[in-house]
Every structure is written in structure tokens, then in C-alpha cells.
Design an enzyme around this catalytic site. Structure first.
Site, PDB file in Angstrom:
ATOM      1  N   LYS A 179       0.839  -1.217   0.000  1.00  0.00           N
ATOM      2  CA  LYS A 179       0.000   0.000   0.000  1.00  0.00           C
ATOM      3  C   LYS A 179       0.868   1.258   0.000  1.00  0.00           C
ATOM      4  O   LYS A 179       0.458   2.302  -0.516  1.00  0.00           O
ATOM      5  CB  LYS A 179      -0.996  -0.030   1.165  1.00  0.00           C
ATOM      6  CG  LYS A 179      -0.406   0.022   2.571  1.00  0.00           C
ATOM      7  CD  LYS A 179      -0.166   1.423   3.082  1.00  0.00           C
ATOM      8  CE  LYS A 179       0.618   1.424   4.385  1.00  0.00           C
ATOM      9  NZ  LYS A 179       0.958   2.795   4.831  1.00  0.00           N
ATOM     10  N   THR A 236      -3.737   5.621   3.391  1.00  0.00           N
ATOM     11  CA  THR A 236      -2.446   6.179   2.981  1.00  0.00           C
ATOM     12  C   THR A 236      -2.537   6.918   1.645  1.00  0.00           C
ATOM     13  O   THR A 236      -1.799   7.875   1.415  1.00  0.00           O
ATOM     14  CB  THR A 236      -1.397   5.053   2.924  1.00  0.00           C
ATOM     15  OG1 THR A 236      -1.538   4.230   4.087  1.00  0.00           O
ATOM     16  CG2 THR A 236       0.005   5.596   2.908  1.00  0.00           C
TER      17      THR A 236
HETATM   18  O1  LIG Z   1       1.498   3.154   7.612  1.00  0.00           O
HETATM   19  C1  LIG Z   1       0.997   4.215   7.848  1.00  0.00           C
HETATM   20  C2  LIG Z   1      -0.450   4.387   8.076  1.00  0.00           C
HETATM   21  O2  LIG Z   1      -1.098   3.165   8.253  1.00  0.00           O
HETATM   22  C3  LIG Z   1       1.844   5.419   7.863  1.00  0.00           C
HETATM   23  O3  LIG Z   1       2.015   5.839   6.568  1.00  0.00           O
HETATM   24  P1  LIG Z   1       3.291   6.662   6.126  1.00  0.00           P
HETATM   25  O4  LIG Z   1       4.500   5.827   6.441  1.00  0.00           O
HETATM   26  O5  LIG Z   1       3.091   6.888   4.671  1.00  0.00           O
HETATM   27  O6  LIG Z   1       3.285   7.949   6.900  1.00  0.00           O
END
Ligand SMILES: O=C(CO)COP(=O)(O)O
Ligand SMILES: NC(=O)C1=CN([C@@H]2O[C@H](COP(=O)(O)OP(=O)(O)OC[C@H]3O[C@@H](n4cnc5c(N)ncnc54)[C@H](OP(=O)(O)O)[C@@H]3O)[C@@H](O)[C@H]2O)C=CC1
Length: 314
Positions: A179, A236
Site C-alpha cells: 500500500k 495512505t
Molecule cells: O502506515 C501508515 C499508516 O497506516 C503510515 O504511513 P506513512 O509511512 O506513509 O506515513
């Protein structure tokens, strides 16, 4: 409950600190960092004060359940230093990525380095800042051993952190790792001004390739429609709180991005593209994100390449 301080978090970044804060609702928690240069408020998680139940330490805690919140690309080096001391305990991987050097997931790295450990994965849609503020969050706890998974699910759930349980470690790890790659693509589309419709197409077709890759690696068919997979992709790919999304946005705008910020999807895209090419799994969006991460192509070229692909059935 934490049973008298038997839970500790290793890795005092934003996520490790947030998990320690949340778990403090159950009892004492250790928070280990290799060089904790702060007191009271972690600069990686501003505005959050540690509860008294959290004990910070630079010596590995003796707890028998350890949450490992070190980024995926740093886990190999971390294990080189500490695997012997961690073996035999319950190790809960909290990293979302695939190791570029070995092509292995964090749980596989842990299992190979610590063969006597019980390895589990904690993942799902959750920003560190939300968890630390006590906002309601649902995560997935995956463990191949059902009884250990049941024990960890209960040990690590709190009044605001609701853990679901599965035995599909492969599926949930890939959901969390992939993701981030698609979120970079979504951010790039928004940053380049391509619009919300383009983002929806990227997220949907991205989810299709996430599911294809996971199936090829032995994940259970439904796992990716759960919290780790679809749930985390929605979060995300739609929130500027995400570092992966913001990294993509910067690419789309042609702007630089602070290299000190953890962006798991960049290295993971390169690992995925390599594995997919070797195993014959079609991953067009991930391959283009790898190209962006390696600065081989720009966002305009990536979009042209996607739109020029042969027309096909959905
Ligand atoms: O895994 C995350 C949310 O579930 C955090 O996302 P980021 O690492 O893109 O900040
Ligand atoms: N932040 C979030 O919202 C969420 C993050 N995650 C996942 O959690 C993982 C960690 O991310 P996050 O906490 O946000 O990252 P951060 O950038 O906030 O922190 C990373 C931490 O890892 C430490 N670290 C790096 N290398 C090592 C090493 N070799 N040994 C020990 N410690 C090391 C760093 O310490 P130092 O300062 O000494 O370099 C730093 O404290 C990632 O896989 C991420 O995807 C999952 C869900 C949410």
C-alpha cells in the site's frame, strides 16, 4: 494487560513511541531507542508527552513481548546487532516494507535471525499521531501460531486500539508493504495535478496488482480486502498525513523531499519490481514507482506509459 512491564517497544521513532503511549493504558511499557536524544517529547512525534508508565531506555529491555518498530530497510542492521539477545521471545514486527537487500519481509528477517522466537506482525491503517492521541484505531495482529496470536491479540489491545487476528502473516505483511508503493503513485498523481479521478484509478488498479502479487506469494485470497491491504491503502492514498503520499506529491510537483523522512514505499517499490519481474507477476504501477524512486523516469512519463498500456478486461 502488560503483566508488570512484560511488553516493550524497540525503535523510538514516531510509530514506536505512539505504540508505547497507547500500550501504557494497559500497564508499564519499555521504549528502547539506540540513541534517545530527547526527553518528554519525541521530535518525530511532536505534541505527544510520554505517560509515566513508559520507561525509555538505551539498554535492551527484558520484556518477553517485544514490538519491533524499526523501519524495514534498517531491520537487517538492527538484527545484526541484536538478534542473539532477542531470540526466544515473542517478536511483533511493526514495519511495513520489503527489505531491498534480501527481498525478505520483516517477519521473515526476524524468523531467520531469531529461530527460537515467536514471530507476529502488527499492521493496518494507523497514523502514529492518531494512535498517540488515543483516537480509535483498528489493526491486525497476524501470527502463524493461533494460540500465540490469541495471546498477543489480548495482550496488545487497549481501550482505543482494537486488534483483529489472523494467521496469514504473508498476506498482512504484503498488504502493509504494497500500500505504501501505491500511495506514492496516488500522491504523484495529485501532485502533478492529474485529479481525483486519476487517483481513484491508480488506487483501484493498484489494489488489483497488490492482490495479484500477494496471491502469487501464497497469501490467503481475502486478506488484502481487510485492514492491512484495502484499509491501509484507503488511509495512505488519501491523506497528506502519510509520508509516502507526500513523497509522491513532491515527485508530482517536481519538488525535493527531505531524505531524512522515512518513506518505506520507495525502497519497497524497487524490491517489488525486482521480485515481480523475476517471478512474472504483472505490477505496472509498482514498476513505475520504482522508476520514479530510482529517478529513471518522471511522473509525466510514468502517466504516459500507464495510459499506453494495451486495453484489457477488468
Ligand atoms: O502506515 C501508515 C499508516 O497506516 C503510515 O504511513 P506513512 O509511512 O506513509 O506515513
Ligand atoms: N509513523 C507512522 O504513522 C506509522 C509507521 N509505521 C511503520 O513503522 C516503521 C517505523 O516507522 P516510524 O517510526 O514512523 O519511522 P521514524 O522515521 O519516525 O523512526 C524510525 C526510528 O527507527 C530508528 N532506527 C533506524 N535504524 C535503526 C537501527 N539500525 N537500530 C535501531 N533503531 C533504528 C531511528 O532511530 P535513529 O533516530 O537513531 O536513526 C528512529 O527512531 C515503518 O516501517 C513504518 O512503515 C506503521 C504504521 C504507522
Amino acid at each position: 494487560m502488560n503483566e508488570g512491564g512484560r511488553v516493550a517497544v524497540l525503535g523510538a521513532g514516531a510509530f514506536g513511541t505512539a505504540l508505547a503511549v497507547a500500550l501504557a493504558a494497559n500497564g508499564p511499557v519499555g521504549l528502547w531507542g539506540r540513541r534517545i536524544g530527547w526527553r518528554g517529547e519525541n521530535p518525530l512525534l511532536p505534541g505527544v508527552t510520554l505517560p509515566e508508565a513508559v520507561t525509555m531506555t538505551e539498554a535492551l529491555p527484558a520484556a518477553d513481548t517485544l514490538l519491533i518498530a524499526v523501519p524495514a530497510q534498517a531491520l537487517g542492521a538492527f538484527l545484526t546487532d541484536h538478534a542473539a539477545a532477542l531470540d526466544g521471545r515473542a517478536l511483533v514486527s511493526c514495519a511495513k516494507g520489503i527489505d531491498l537487500a534480501t527481498g525478505l519481509s520483516p517477519a521473515r528477517l526476524l524468523a531467520e535471525a531469531c529461530p527460537a522466537a515467536t514471530v507476529a506482525v502488527l499492521t493496518g491503517p494507523s497514523f502514529a499521531a492518531d494512535i498517540a492521541r488515543g483516537l480509535p484505531t483498528a489493526l491486525t495482529l497476524a501470527c502463524a501460531d493461533p494460540s500465540a496470536g490469541h495471546r498477543l491479540q489480548h495482550q496488545l489491545s487497549t481501550p482505543t486500539l482494537r486488534l483483529y487476528r489472523t494467521t496469514d502473516v504473508t498476506g498482512v505483511e504484503l498488504g502493509g508493504a504494497l500500500k505504501n508503493v501505491i500511495a506514492i503513485a496516488a500522491g504523484a498523481a495529485i501532485g502533478a495535478g492529474l485529479g481525483d479521478s486519476a487517483r481513484a484509478a491508480i488506487v483501484t488498479r493498484g489494489f488489483a496488482e497488490m492482490s495479484r502479487f500477494a496471491a502469487a506469494r501464497g497469501a490467503q485470497p481475502d486478506t488484502l480486502t481487510g485492514l492491512s491491504g484495502l484499509g491501509d491503502l484507503i488511509l495512505t492514498a488519501t491523506s497528506a498525513q502519510s509520508r509516502n503520499f507526500r513523497f509522491g506529491q513532491a515527485l508530482g510537483r517536481g519538488e525535493s523531499f527531505d531524505p531524512a523522512v522515512t518513506v518505506e514505499g520507495a525502497a519497497t517499490a524497487r524490491a517489488v519490481a525486482r521480485i515481480a519481474a523475476a517471478e512474472g507477476v504483472e505490477m505496472p504501477i509498482s514498476a513505475l514507482v520504482a522508476g520514479l524512486a530510482e529517478v529513471r523516469i518522471d511522473v509525466k512519463q510514468a502517466m504516459e506509459l500507464l495510459l499506453a498500456r494495451p486495453l484489457k478486461e477488468e
